[in-house]
Design a protein around this motif. Structure first.
Motif, PDB file in Angstrom:
ATOM      1  N   ALA A   1       4.135  13.431  -9.825  1.00  0.00           N
ATOM      2  CA  ALA A   1       2.909  13.791  -9.114  1.00  0.00           C
ATOM      3  C   ALA A   1       1.796  14.092 -10.103  1.00  0.00           C
ATOM      4  CB  ALA A   1       3.162  14.997  -8.211  1.00  0.00           C
ATOM      5  N   VAL A   2       0.553  14.178  -9.606  1.00  0.00           N
ATOM      6  CA  VAL A   2      -0.580  14.475 -10.494  1.00  0.00           C
ATOM      7  C   VAL A   2      -0.431  15.835 -11.163  1.00  0.00           C
ATOM      8  CG1 VAL A   2      -2.340  12.959  -9.489  1.00  0.00           C
ATOM      9  CG2 VAL A   2      -1.870  15.173  -8.427  1.00  0.00           C
ATOM     10  N   SER A   3       0.345  16.711 -10.541  1.00  0.00           N
ATOM     11  CA  SER A   3       0.585  18.041 -11.124  1.00  0.00           C
ATOM     12  C   SER A   3       1.597  17.973 -12.260  1.00  0.00           C
ATOM     13  CB  SER A   3       1.122  18.969 -10.035  1.00  0.00           C
ATOM     14  OG  SER A   3       2.386  18.474  -9.607  1.00  0.00           O
ATOM     15  N   GLY A   4       2.241  16.822 -12.439  1.00  0.00           N
ATOM     16  CA  GLY A   4       3.259  16.686 -13.472  1.00  0.00           C
ATOM     17  C   GLY A   4       4.674  16.879 -12.934  1.00  0.00           C
ATOM     18  N   GLN A   5       4.781  17.432 -11.736  1.00  0.00           N
ATOM     19  CA  GLN A   5       6.104  17.649 -11.136  1.00  0.00           C
ATOM     20  C   GLN A   5       6.744  16.329 -10.704  1.00  0.00           C
ATOM     21  OE1 GLN A   5       4.420  20.862  -8.469  1.00  0.00           O
ATOM     22  NE2 GLN A   5       6.597  21.446  -8.507  1.00  0.00           N
ATOM     23  N   LYS A   6       8.049  16.296 -10.706  1.00  0.00           N
ATOM     24  CA  LYS A   6       8.762  15.115 -10.216  1.00  0.00           C
ATOM     25  C   LYS A   6       9.029  15.262  -8.728  1.00  0.00           C
ATOM     26  CE  LYS A   6      10.261  13.050 -14.322  1.00  0.00           C
ATOM     27  NZ  LYS A   6      11.031  11.949 -14.858  1.00  0.00           N
ATOM     28  N   VAL A   7       8.752  14.212  -7.979  1.00  0.00           N
ATOM     29  CA  VAL A   7       8.987  14.202  -6.536  1.00  0.00           C
ATOM     30  C   VAL A   7      10.063  13.171  -6.239  1.00  0.00           C
ATOM     31  CG1 VAL A   7       7.945  13.812  -4.282  1.00  0.00           C
ATOM     32  CG2 VAL A   7       6.557  14.766  -6.154  1.00  0.00           C
ATOM     33  N   ALA A   8      11.127  13.595  -5.568  1.00  0.00           N
ATOM     34  CA  ALA A   8      12.180  12.651  -5.190  1.00  0.00           C
ATOM     35  C   ALA A   8      11.678  11.753  -4.073  1.00  0.00           C
ATOM     36  CB  ALA A   8      13.422  13.419  -4.736  1.00  0.00           C
ATOM     37  N   LEU A   9      11.919  10.451  -4.190  1.00  0.00           N
ATOM     38  CA  LEU A   9      11.597   9.559  -3.065  1.00  0.00           C
ATOM     39  C   LEU A   9      12.443   8.299  -3.143  1.00  0.00           C
ATOM     40  CD1 LEU A   9       7.969   8.123  -3.573  1.00  0.00           C
ATOM     41  CD2 LEU A   9       9.806   8.121  -5.225  1.00  0.00           C
ATOM     42  N   LYS A  10      12.633   7.661  -2.010  1.00  0.00           N
ATOM     43  CA  LYS A  10      13.489   6.487  -1.915  1.00  0.00           C
ATOM     44  C   LYS A  10      12.603   5.262  -1.699  1.00  0.00           C
ATOM     45  CE  LYS A  10      17.723   5.082   0.444  1.00  0.00           C
ATOM     46  NZ  LYS A  10      17.111   3.860   0.984  1.00  0.00           N
ATOM     47  N   PRO A  11      12.400   4.461  -2.750  1.00  0.00           N
ATOM     48  CA  PRO A  11      11.434   3.362  -2.640  1.00  0.00           C
ATOM     49  C   PRO A  11      12.071   2.092  -2.062  1.00  0.00           C
ATOM     50  CG  PRO A  11      12.087   3.724  -4.925  1.00  0.00           C
ATOM     51  CD  PRO A  11      12.989   4.543  -4.082  1.00  0.00           C
ATOM     52  N   ASP A  12      12.205   2.062  -0.731  1.00  0.00           N
ATOM     53  CA  ASP A  12      12.784   0.877  -0.081  1.00  0.00           C
ATOM     54  C   ASP A  12      11.838  -0.309  -0.122  1.00  0.00           C
ATOM     55  OD1 ASP A  12      15.018   2.375   0.666  1.00  0.00           O
ATOM     56  OD2 ASP A  12      14.103   2.982   2.571  1.00  0.00           O
ATOM     57  N   SER A  13      10.558  -0.010   0.059  1.00  0.00           N
ATOM     58  CA  SER A  13       9.578  -1.090   0.125  1.00  0.00           C
ATOM     59  C   SER A  13       8.299  -0.652  -0.577  1.00  0.00           C
ATOM     60  CB  SER A  13       9.269  -1.439   1.587  1.00  0.00           C
ATOM     61  OG  SER A  13       8.412  -2.566   1.669  1.00  0.00           O
ATOM     62  N   VAL A  14       7.675  -1.579  -1.282  1.00  0.00           N
ATOM     63  CA  VAL A  14       6.416  -1.288  -1.965  1.00  0.00           C
ATOM     64  C   VAL A  14       5.291  -2.020  -1.239  1.00  0.00           C
ATOM     65  CG1 VAL A  14       5.147  -1.398  -4.153  1.00  0.00           C
ATOM     66  CG2 VAL A  14       7.648  -1.158  -4.156  1.00  0.00           C
ATOM     67  N   CYS A  15       4.229  -1.289  -0.923  1.00  0.00           N
ATOM     68  CA  CYS A  15       3.066  -1.889  -0.264  1.00  0.00           C
ATOM     69  C   CYS A  15       2.179  -2.544  -1.306  1.00  0.00           C
ATOM     70  CB  CYS A  15       2.289  -0.806   0.487  1.00  0.00           C
ATOM     71  SG  CYS A  15       0.824  -1.427   1.310  1.00  0.00           S
ATOM     72  N   VAL A  16       1.899  -3.841  -1.125  1.00  0.00           N
ATOM     73  CA  VAL A  16       0.995  -4.536  -2.042  1.00  0.00           C
ATOM     74  C   VAL A  16      -0.119  -5.216  -1.247  1.00  0.00           C
ATOM     75  CG1 VAL A  16       2.808  -4.909  -3.782  1.00  0.00           C
ATOM     76  CG2 VAL A  16       2.374  -6.670  -2.044  1.00  0.00           C
ATOM     77  N   HIS A  17      -1.169  -5.616  -1.953  1.00  0.00           N
ATOM     78  CA  HIS A  17      -2.361  -6.136  -1.289  1.00  0.00           C
ATOM     79  C   HIS A  17      -2.740  -7.526  -1.775  1.00  0.00           C
ATOM     80  CE1 HIS A  17      -2.882  -2.128   0.322  1.00  0.00           C
ATOM     81  NE2 HIS A  17      -2.689  -1.670  -0.900  1.00  0.00           N
ATOM     82  N   GLY A  18      -3.410  -8.274  -0.913  1.00  0.00           N
ATOM     83  CA  GLY A  18      -3.845  -9.620  -1.291  1.00  0.00           C
ATOM     84  C   GLY A  18      -5.315  -9.834  -1.015  1.00  0.00           C
ATOM     85  N   ASP A  19      -6.073  -8.737  -0.995  1.00  0.00           N
ATOM     86  CA  ASP A  19      -7.483  -8.824  -0.589  1.00  0.00           C
ATOM     87  C   ASP A  19      -8.338  -9.618  -1.553  1.00  0.00           C
ATOM     88  OD1 ASP A  19      -6.079  -6.370   0.162  1.00  0.00           O
ATOM     89  OD2 ASP A  19      -7.859  -5.906   1.330  1.00  0.00           O
ATOM     90  N   ASN A  20      -8.002  -9.588  -2.833  1.00  0.00           N
ATOM     91  CA  ASN A  20      -8.851 -10.253  -3.822  1.00  0.00           C
ATOM     92  C   ASN A  20      -7.995 -10.630  -5.033  1.00  0.00           C
ATOM     93  OD1 ASN A  20      -8.570  -7.825  -5.451  1.00  0.00           O
ATOM     94  ND2 ASN A  20      -9.976  -6.915  -3.950  1.00  0.00           N
ATOM     95  N   GLN A  21      -8.632 -11.258  -6.022  1.00  0.00           N
ATOM     96  CA  GLN A  21      -7.893 -11.747  -7.180  1.00  0.00           C
ATOM     97  C   GLN A  21      -7.275 -10.597  -7.984  1.00  0.00           C
ATOM     98  OE1 GLN A  21      -6.993 -14.885  -7.587  1.00  0.00           O
ATOM     99  NE2 GLN A  21      -8.060 -15.197  -5.651  1.00  0.00           N
ATOM    100  N   ALA A  22      -7.972  -9.463  -8.064  1.00  0.00           N
ATOM    101  CA  ALA A  22      -7.430  -8.311  -8.801  1.00  0.00           C
ATOM    102  C   ALA A  22      -6.136  -7.832  -8.125  1.00  0.00           C
ATOM    103  CB  ALA A  22      -8.453  -7.180  -8.838  1.00  0.00           C
ATOM    104  N   ALA A  23      -6.147  -7.795  -6.812  1.00  0.00           N
ATOM    105  CA  ALA A  23      -4.957  -7.358  -6.072  1.00  0.00           C
ATOM    106  C   ALA A  23      -3.802  -8.330  -6.284  1.00  0.00           C
ATOM    107  CB  ALA A  23      -5.288  -7.240  -4.581  1.00  0.00           C
ATOM    108  N   LEU A  24      -4.102  -9.608  -6.265  1.00  0.00           N
ATOM    109  CA  LEU A  24      -3.056 -10.614  -6.478  1.00  0.00           C
ATOM    110  C   LEU A  24      -2.496 -10.504  -7.895  1.00  0.00           C
ATOM    111  CD1 LEU A  24      -4.738 -13.626  -4.637  1.00  0.00           C
ATOM    112  CD2 LEU A  24      -2.618 -12.458  -3.947  1.00  0.00           C
TER     113      LEU A  24
END
Lengths: 248, 248, 248, 248
Positions: B205-228
């Motif tokens: 996290a931004v505070s430096g702490q570790k947050v447990a999470l289960k990353p089943d799926s990652v959200c990605v974007h295709g709006d523009n060339q930078a996103a691609l």
């Protein structure tokens, strides 16, 4: 002998209430539920499906043009593929509210019904939109019309619909509402016409000629007390003549 | 190790085109298709479903508030039952366009996603709307959020979603977009973060702490060339680390 | 000699951007701004009016059918009074964004423009809708069409519009877009046609016959670079021939 | 002493009828006419303006959120500039239907009214949207609320509105409808409260404390026979106490 009685239901929208759904639902054997484009909204659809499931009657989708202001009664010059997709969308949306995820039928609404009854290509688009959801889902269409021809061509089931309160032309089409003799209002006359249609499989056109037709389902209305009185008179007449009211 | 990459698709409407659907579709393993309320229309839905079927990726419904002008990004104060029915409607409509009549998942859109991630009652309404269509249809929701809690409570499957391009708070929520450090833009940093999330099942996290999470799926974007470019860098990094991209 | 160059503007909607408003606005002398029914929204309208005021050009309302999905290009079978009120509504809405509370003109959009150009009753409804807002507000309509006839009959001012990039029939109507020779794409040919129309007050129809017409305003487009190139070529040709570009 | 009685009118839409416009219009001195976003359509607006002009009462615009399904009663998280432009659009559209091209007032509707009564920034956006159309056009707003403060700050005229059928908190706000004592239904009690407000320029809050307020206009309803009975009782009480009903 048997016949289906169908009626439009679930035409309220948001804060706006319309129709006598609670009364008409007990007098018919199948209903056509608006799908949110010309009338109805997701809440009305959910409630109406639930009521029809409780009543144990056939639940049909009633897709129309995307025109709430015009109540789907203004023809729109959409492309055929637009019509097809619009039908698939609305049928799918209604089906999602059913317990069984299986609809009983689809009946196009208003201007779309009238236009497709006469326009073969448009009728094909309607049928293909239904077929995309469920190839065994029957179309309700005006008896002898292009809707029925299109259902045959596309290969989906169909139910031929007749109108007891409308006069017919010699070619089997309905007399235009623009004409003074388009609509019949006397409950007894209507009941007798329907009984005769079912027993003789014909209707007498305004010209006096007999027109062959197959009355699978009769369209009835619940908009007001006069309309409800017509349905009650019709049900009594059917019963007296030994014609069962039953859906397909 | 494996992970799903999901992206929003089919957000064009009528005459209006948006997004790089043709490019992003080949870089992800599942897609969230707009259902006509905040974006998309029946034609766009039909075409997008077909493209996703051809690509052989997971087809999800992406229901949102009925607000085309606001692109579903403006919270609306709807009642819980209204939200539930609105979800059922949109999910059913999209499902109708699939060949199999079976969706892969449902991911709420925009303001609805964000609000339901924090509001348990609202999240329950979303989950019940999905369940009404198909009780085995998984929800995509922000990892650790009320959406996931609600899916557990309602009893529908769920997939925990993470964001490689967003900073996290110590409580596992995303840093608000109102803050300057909300978004990460460097492709390499994003790729490394995602790999680390998958390997360690934590995020810093931004505070430096570790947050447990289960990353089943990652959200990605295709709006523009930078996103691609970000997606391409991410895919390369995943491959190098032996993490398969595969949907659920 | 002088001529007005008009173009459609403000056709973006919410999250959706369309057109090259920033470029075309400097090449024309009047603009037709979408009013929120077929395109545009209150924010786009406010911004577009402000840009046009800064540019010092004629600000017109561009009302269309209430059909965002079809971009106002699908004819709708509305009653005449519905059309009249729909025009009044949209014209009033746009006028409210101007500093002067006075519009320069009104030009109906898309399917409404085309239908009213040929249908006298529909054209009357359009003109009455304009007149209800401001009886001195001019209509832009296809030269020689029913729109011009209706404006004369209703008693509102009118500006006759011509198309440099369209072929004409001998009766003064445009060759249907369904025909292969409907559209002219060569910038020089278009420029020469327009110059000739202005100098001779005639256009040569596809049949070879000369058709008399009064080219008060030329419709130009800013959709893409090719369209912008046409406008630039036209402006150069007009200048060389000593024809001023100036609105009414 | 005098007071204005105002009521919402023209809330029908297309095929859907609502309210008792024909009866309430004769009992009030000013009306708030829906502008097509939360209720009303161009036809209903045209007819309602005409009726109000015939009745010779103050014609106000009643702009609301763009949410027909929710009848403008669901708060939407719009940006301030979006609210401002939405107001300008709706006010302009309604004004176009008047003979004089001059409205009497503007009263925001439903969720927008309630939200802006408490949110100074939102209230400023509403007032700026009005001012853009006509800087002399008065706002109707809840007495003592942020709407009145914003009108003062922006510099547009205002009319302070009171509710005879609602209980007040000690801070001058209305008791929330979520509370059991929010609404008063007895016609005589309501009439006495209003008379007292006008004569004393105070209202007694539920806590027993007296709250100073300036009752320029009283909001009344025509939704049903009970509502109409309240208005009639109120008018009789006002007359008996020598308080004229007259608009501003």
């Amino acid at each position: 002998l048997k016949v289906d009685l169908n009626s439009d239901l679930g035409e309220s929208f948001g804060h706006y209430s319309i129709g006598n759904d609670a009364e008409i639902i007990n007098l018919v054997t199948s209903v056509n539920i608006a799908c949110g484009f010309h009338a109805g909204d997701p809440d009305v659809m959910a409630q109406t499906v639930k009521k029809a499931e409780t009543a144990g009657i056939g639940i049909g989708a009633h897709p129309g043009y995307s025109d709430l202001q015009g109540f789907g009664r203004r023809r729109m010059n959409m492309s055929l593929i637009e019509v097809q997709h619009m039908i698939t969308y609305q049928v799918g949306a209604l089906e999602a509210f059913t317990k069984t995820k299986k609809l009983h039928h689809v009946k196009p609404h208003g201007a779309l019904y009238n236009a497709a009854a006469q326009d073969h290509e448009l009728a094909l688009a309607v049928c293909r939109g239904i077929q995309a959801v469920d190839s065994e889902l029957p179309l309700y269409g005006l008896a002898n019309s292009e809707l029925i021809n299109a259902a045959k061509e596309v290969g989906i089931p169909y139910v031929q619909e007749v109108f007891g309160d409308r006069n017919y032309e010699a070619d089997g089409t309905l007399v235009s509402r623009a004409r003074p003799n388009a609509v019949i209002t006397d409950p007894t006359t209507i009941a007798q016409r329907v009984v005769k249609m079912i027993e003789d499989q014909t209707v007498t056109a305004v010209s006096g000629q007999k027109v062959a037709l197959k009355p699978d389902s009769v369209c009835v209305h619940g908009d007001n007390q006069a309309a409800l009185a017509i349905v009650k008179t019709l049900r009594t007449a059917l019963k007296e003549d030994g014609i069962k009211t039953e859906t397909w």
